[in-house]
Design a protein around this motif. Structure first.
Motif, PDB file in Angstrom:
ATOM      1  N   LEU A 139      69.303  16.235  63.574  1.00 43.09           N
ATOM      2  CA  LEU A 139      68.372  15.598  64.516  1.00 43.09           C
ATOM      3  C   LEU A 139      68.892  15.690  65.947  1.00 43.09           C
ATOM      4  N   GLY A 140      70.194  15.478  66.119  1.00 44.60           N
ATOM      5  CA  GLY A 140      70.796  15.566  67.449  1.00 44.60           C
ATOM      6  C   GLY A 140      70.667  16.957  68.033  1.00 44.60           C
ATOM      7  N   THR A 141      70.866  17.975  67.207  1.00 46.35           N
ATOM      8  CA  THR A 141      70.738  19.364  67.660  1.00 46.35           C
ATOM      9  C   THR A 141      69.311  19.667  68.094  1.00 46.35           C
ATOM     10  N   ILE A 142      68.350  19.254  67.288  1.00 47.75           N
ATOM     11  CA  ILE A 142      66.936  19.481  67.627  1.00 47.75           C
ATOM     12  C   ILE A 142      66.569  18.756  68.920  1.00 47.75           C
ATOM     13  N   ALA A 143      67.010  17.499  69.049  1.00 49.72           N
ATOM     14  CA  ALA A 143      66.695  16.712  70.242  1.00 49.72           C
ATOM     15  C   ALA A 143      67.304  17.340  71.488  1.00 49.72           C
ATOM     16  N   GLU A 144      68.561  17.746  71.390  1.00 48.42           N
ATOM     17  CA  GLU A 144      69.224  18.338  72.552  1.00 48.42           C
ATOM     18  C   GLU A 144      68.557  19.656  72.949  1.00 48.42           C
ATOM     19  N   LYS A 145      68.209  20.465  71.980  1.00 48.72           N
ATOM     20  CA  LYS A 145      67.553  21.749  72.229  1.00 48.72           C
ATOM     21  C   LYS A 145      66.212  21.561  72.953  1.00 48.72           C
ATOM     22  N   ASN A 146      65.538  20.459  72.670  1.00 49.33           N
ATOM     23  CA  ASN A 146      64.210  20.213  73.236  1.00 49.33           C
ATOM     24  C   ASN A 146      64.200  19.189  74.370  1.00 49.33           C
ATOM     25  N   GLY A 147      65.387  18.775  74.810  1.00 52.38           N
ATOM     26  CA  GLY A 147      65.477  17.833  75.926  1.00 52.38           C
ATOM     27  C   GLY A 147      64.939  16.457  75.608  1.00 52.38           C
ATOM     28  N   ILE A 148      65.109  16.017  74.365  1.00 53.93           N
ATOM     29  CA  ILE A 148      64.615  14.708  73.934  1.00 53.93           C
ATOM     30  C   ILE A 148      65.770  13.726  73.847  1.00 53.93           C
ATOM     31  N   PHE A 149      65.619  12.578  74.472  1.00 56.04           N
ATOM     32  CA  PHE A 149      66.578  11.484  74.347  1.00 56.04           C
ATOM     33  C   PHE A 149      66.406  10.906  72.946  1.00 56.04           C
ATOM     34  N   ILE A 150      67.479  10.877  72.168  1.00 55.91           N
ATOM     35  CA  ILE A 150      67.376  10.384  70.786  1.00 55.91           C
ATOM     36  C   ILE A 150      68.319   9.216  70.590  1.00 55.91           C
ATOM     37  N   GLN A 151      67.863   8.238  69.843  1.00 53.15           N
ATOM     38  CA  GLN A 151      68.662   7.035  69.615  1.00 53.15           C
ATOM     39  C   GLN A 151      68.403   6.479  68.230  1.00 53.15           C
ATOM     40  N   THR A 152      69.325   5.647  67.797  1.00 49.36           N
ATOM     41  CA  THR A 152      69.170   4.958  66.523  1.00 49.36           C
ATOM     42  C   THR A 152      68.695   3.537  66.768  1.00 49.36           C
ATOM     43  N   CYS A 153      68.233   2.903  65.720  1.00 42.37           N
ATOM     44  CA  CYS A 153      67.915   1.479  65.742  1.00 42.37           C
ATOM     45  C   CYS A 153      68.303   0.916  64.385  1.00 42.37           C
ATOM     46  N   GLY A 154      69.021  -0.177  64.383  1.00 38.11           N
ATOM     47  CA  GLY A 154      69.392  -0.826  63.124  1.00 38.11           C
ATOM     48  C   GLY A 154      70.346   0.006  62.286  1.00 38.11           C
ATOM     49  N   THR A 155      71.145   0.831  62.931  1.00 39.17           N
ATOM     50  CA  THR A 155      72.083   1.686  62.217  1.00 39.17           C
ATOM     51  C   THR A 155      73.487   1.391  62.714  1.00 39.17           C
ATOM     52  N   ASN A 156      74.409   1.231  61.790  1.00 41.58           N
ATOM     53  CA  ASN A 156      75.776   0.889  62.169  1.00 41.58           C
ATOM     54  C   ASN A 156      76.635   2.083  62.546  1.00 41.58           C
ATOM     55  N   GLY A 157      76.288   3.281  62.085  1.00 43.40           N
ATOM     56  CA  GLY A 157      77.123   4.448  62.350  1.00 43.40           C
ATOM     57  C   GLY A 157      77.128   4.851  63.814  1.00 43.40           C
ATOM     58  N   ASP A 158      78.208   5.503  64.224  1.00 43.30           N
ATOM     59  CA  ASP A 158      78.327   6.037  65.575  1.00 43.30           C
ATOM     60  C   ASP A 158      78.047   7.538  65.501  1.00 43.30           C
ATOM     61  N   PHE A 159      76.935   7.945  66.083  1.00 41.46           N
ATOM     62  CA  PHE A 159      76.543   9.350  66.066  1.00 41.46           C
ATOM     63  C   PHE A 159      76.537   9.944  67.476  1.00 41.46           C
ATOM     64  N   SER A 160      77.298   9.322  68.369  1.00 37.08           N
ATOM     65  CA  SER A 160      77.337   9.785  69.754  1.00 37.08           C
ATOM     66  C   SER A 160      77.869  11.212  69.857  1.00 37.08           C
ATOM     67  N   ARG A 161      78.675  11.663  68.898  1.00 42.76           N
ATOM     68  CA  ARG A 161      79.181  13.043  68.924  1.00 42.76           C
ATOM     69  C   ARG A 161      78.041  14.046  68.803  1.00 42.76           C
ATOM     70  N   TYR A 162      76.869  13.586  68.342  1.00 41.84           N
ATOM     71  CA  TYR A 162      75.684  14.448  68.250  1.00 41.84           C
ATOM     72  C   TYR A 162      74.679  14.130  69.352  1.00 41.84           C
ATOM     73  N   HIS A 163      75.154  13.431  70.393  1.00 40.61           N
ATOM     74  CA  HIS A 163      74.330  13.044  71.542  1.00 40.61           C
ATOM     75  C   HIS A 163      73.216  12.070  71.129  1.00 40.61           C
ATOM     76  N   ILE A 164      73.517  11.268  70.112  1.00 36.82           N
ATOM     77  CA  ILE A 164      72.580  10.235  69.654  1.00 36.82           C
ATOM     78  C   ILE A 164      73.092   8.900  70.158  1.00 36.82           C
ATOM     79  N   HIS A 165      72.231   8.193  70.873  1.00 39.18           N
ATOM     80  CA  HIS A 165      72.593   6.914  71.469  1.00 39.18           C
ATOM     81  C   HIS A 165      72.329   5.781  70.484  1.00 39.18           C
ATOM     82  N   CYS A 186      71.395  -3.849  64.939  1.00 37.67           N
ATOM     83  CA  CYS A 186      70.151  -3.923  65.710  1.00 37.67           C
ATOM     84  C   CYS A 186      70.459  -4.394  67.132  1.00 37.67           C
ATOM     85  N   HIS A 187      69.863  -3.742  68.110  1.00 38.75           N
ATOM     86  CA  HIS A 187      70.043  -4.107  69.512  1.00 38.75           C
ATOM     87  C   HIS A 187      68.732  -4.562  70.149  1.00 38.75           C
ATOM     88  N   CYS A 188      67.755  -4.871  69.325  1.00 34.04           N
ATOM     89  CA  CYS A 188      66.443  -5.280  69.819  1.00 34.04           C
ATOM     90  C   CYS A 188      66.465  -6.728  70.305  1.00 34.04           C
TER      91      CYS A 188
END
Length: 167
Positions: A42-68, A98-100
């Motif tokens: 998902l991070g690769t697809i988002a970066e390729k298409n210039g899409i800001f991508i983020q998680t919600c309600g997820t504990n993992g750290d996926f920042s290495r894939y440019h996921i906020h 969750c950060h809502c």
């Protein structure tokens, strides 16, 4: 194709609510390795298409894939969508990861007839159809009408909107 029309993509991984075990037995929980591989894709697809991508309600750290790591219902997201500035508030979220902003559900269990399998609000989908018989579109209640011995209590609400002061 969507990238020019969206400002972000928000995703989370399925939480295996107890109800899901019976409603969706075909659902296979993802391992941590599966989640990592999916996030990487998902991070690769988002970066390729210039899409800001983020998680919600997820504990993992996926920042290495440019996921906020953020939330799907933050004051920033709601304010941007509605042209409103909100106070700078700290909020706890509604569950771990969750950060809502804090929110309140409206409605009642077993009242939606859409039948979504992942929905937490219907414990018994057939019960929603039975409850619909008690819906009165002229009543302020979702089901039934206010009876003389009912007590209505106004919930405490406060604004999060930033108010401009002119001195």
């Amino acid at each position: 194709m969507l990238s020019p029309y969206i400002d972000r993509c928000i995703f989370s991984f399925v939480e295996m609510y107890k109800k899901l075990e019976s409603n969706m037995p075909e659902l296979i929980p993802l391992s941590e390795q599966d989640k990592d591989a999916l996030a990487q894709g998902l991070g690769t697809i988002a970066e390729k298409n210039g899409i800001f991508i983020q998680t919600c309600g997820t504990n993992g750290d996926f920042s290495r894939y440019h996921i906020h790591s953020s939330g799907c219902m933050t004051l920033d997201i709601l304010g941007s969508a509605n042209g409103i500035l909100f106070k700078d508030l700290k909020h706890k979220g509604t569950r771990q990861g969750c950060h809502c902003i804090e929110s309140r559900d409206i409605g009642a269990y077993d009242t939606c007839m859409n039948g979504c399998k992942y929905c937490y609000a219907n414990k018994n989908p057939q019960k929603a159809f039975e409850n619909y018989k008690y819906h009165d579109k002229t009543s302020p209640l979702l089901l039934g009408v206010i009876k003389p011995d009912d007590t209505l209590i106004q919930g405490a609400q406060k604004t999060f909107q930033k108010v401009k002061r002119y001195d």
